[in-house]
Enzyme design. Structure first.
Site, PDB file in Angstrom:
ATOM      1  N   SER A  65      86.565  70.609  61.236  1.00 13.32           N
ATOM      2  CA  SER A  65      85.260  70.660  61.895  1.00 13.32           C
ATOM      3  C   SER A  65      84.691  69.259  62.098  1.00 13.32           C
ATOM      4  CB  SER A  65      84.318  71.550  61.083  1.00 13.32           C
ATOM      5  OG  SER A  65      83.178  71.905  61.820  1.00 13.32           O
ATOM      6  N   ASP A 102      86.368  82.054  66.893  1.00 11.39           N
ATOM      7  CA  ASP A 102      85.597  81.166  66.023  1.00 11.39           C
ATOM      8  C   ASP A 102      84.160  81.173  66.519  1.00 11.39           C
ATOM      9  OD1 ASP A 102      84.358  78.999  64.781  1.00 11.39           O
ATOM     10  OD2 ASP A 102      86.129  77.733  64.853  1.00 11.39           O
ATOM     11  N   HIS A 148      86.044  80.163  61.315  1.00 16.73           N
ATOM     12  CA  HIS A 148      85.967  78.715  61.446  1.00 16.73           C
ATOM     13  C   HIS A 148      86.610  77.985  60.267  1.00 16.73           C
ATOM     14  CE1 HIS A 148      84.445  74.988  63.058  1.00 16.73           C
ATOM     15  NE2 HIS A 148      83.737  74.722  61.964  1.00 16.73           N
TER      16      HIS A 148
END
Length: 266
Positions: free
Chosen positions: A96, A217, A246
């Site tokens: 991320s 996601d 995610h």
């Protein structure tokens, strides 16, 4: 100063291999998020683990609200860690926001990075003309309001949404590390991440990239992985995982470890 940084961010080097492998966690977690992945790599690599300064496992006194207003400061920390450990080259795995931190660091110091593995990466979360980031400004503002008004309630709603898959232990683990964060730091970092736009620097990245994206996601649409593929400057490849969520390192660690191993070894 470097020694202070290594201690402050709980830097660890474990494993018996020769090649350095950096695992850098995303927002709302800490280095423990990699625990289910680690056993697959300790015999092949020297694994570098550390906590982002915003993590709940780091003394909040180290979080400088004036310094960490953009992701460049986090990239500085990453580079300083590698320099402090005497690392000349590594494979970097970022989840991320850490994927984008790795990109910034690789643009600044390309010789440090043999390969970047980007999990659930997004250069911009907000939609823009000709670009689908997944969120409108109004959506984000509602998130910020919810975090301000009742952080505990927000975590209880956000954690299962982010995990996506029906994996209660993963939801529990993500909730734990979110609750460990000081709410004002969590909100500040969220505002920093959602206001970031790193699309203009993607073409400067010459390090080979392996982009890993789950099929569904809630935070990053699959189209963002395609955007990264088409705009990163170096060789890259997209791998779509047929799972939801995610945080596949929490919800589908065995599958992710298989793809990580393939990405790193090629």
């Amino acid at each position: 100063m470097v020694e202070t940084l290594l201690n402050a961010l709980n830097v660890r080097v474990i494993g018996t291999g020769q090649t350095y492998l950096v695992l850098s966690h995303g927002f709302g977690t800490d280095q423990s998020a990699w625990n289910r992945i680690l056993p697959y790599f300790l015999s092949q690599y020297k694994v570098i683990l550390y906590d982002l300064v915003c993590a709940g496992s780091v003394n909040p006194d180290y979080f400088d609200f004036l310094r960490y207003t953009c992701l460049d400061a986090y990239a500085d920390d990453l580079v300083n860690i590698l320099d402090g450990l005497g690392v000349e080259s590594c494979c970097f795995v970022g989840h991320s926001v850490s994927a984008m931190i790795g990109i910034l660091a690789a643009v600044r110091r390309p010789e440090l990075f043999e390969k970047l593995v980007l999990i659930g990466a997004s250069p911009r979360f907000l939609n823009d003309e000709g670009y689908h980031g997944g969120f409108e400004q109004g959506d984000i503002e509602k998130v910020f309001v919810a975090m301000k008004e009742n952080y505990e309630a927000w975590v209880c709603g956000f954690a299962p949404l982010a995990i996506g898959a029906d994996v209660p232990v993963a939801v529990q683990e993500f909730s734990r590390t979110l609750f460990n964060m000081r709410p004002d730091i969590s909100l500040f970092v969220s505002q920093t991440v959602f206001s970031s736009d790193l699309r203009d620097i993607l073409g400067l990245v010459q390090t080979p990239c392996w982009i890993i994206q789950t099929a569904k996601d809630a935070s990053v649409p699959a189209s963002v992985a395609t955007y990264l593929r088409d705009n990163l400057g170096g060789r890259n490849q997209v791998v779509m995982l047929n799972v939801e969520g995610h945080l596949p390192h929490l919800s589908a660690p065995v599958l992710l470890a298989q793809h990580l191993n393939r990405a790193i070894s090629r």
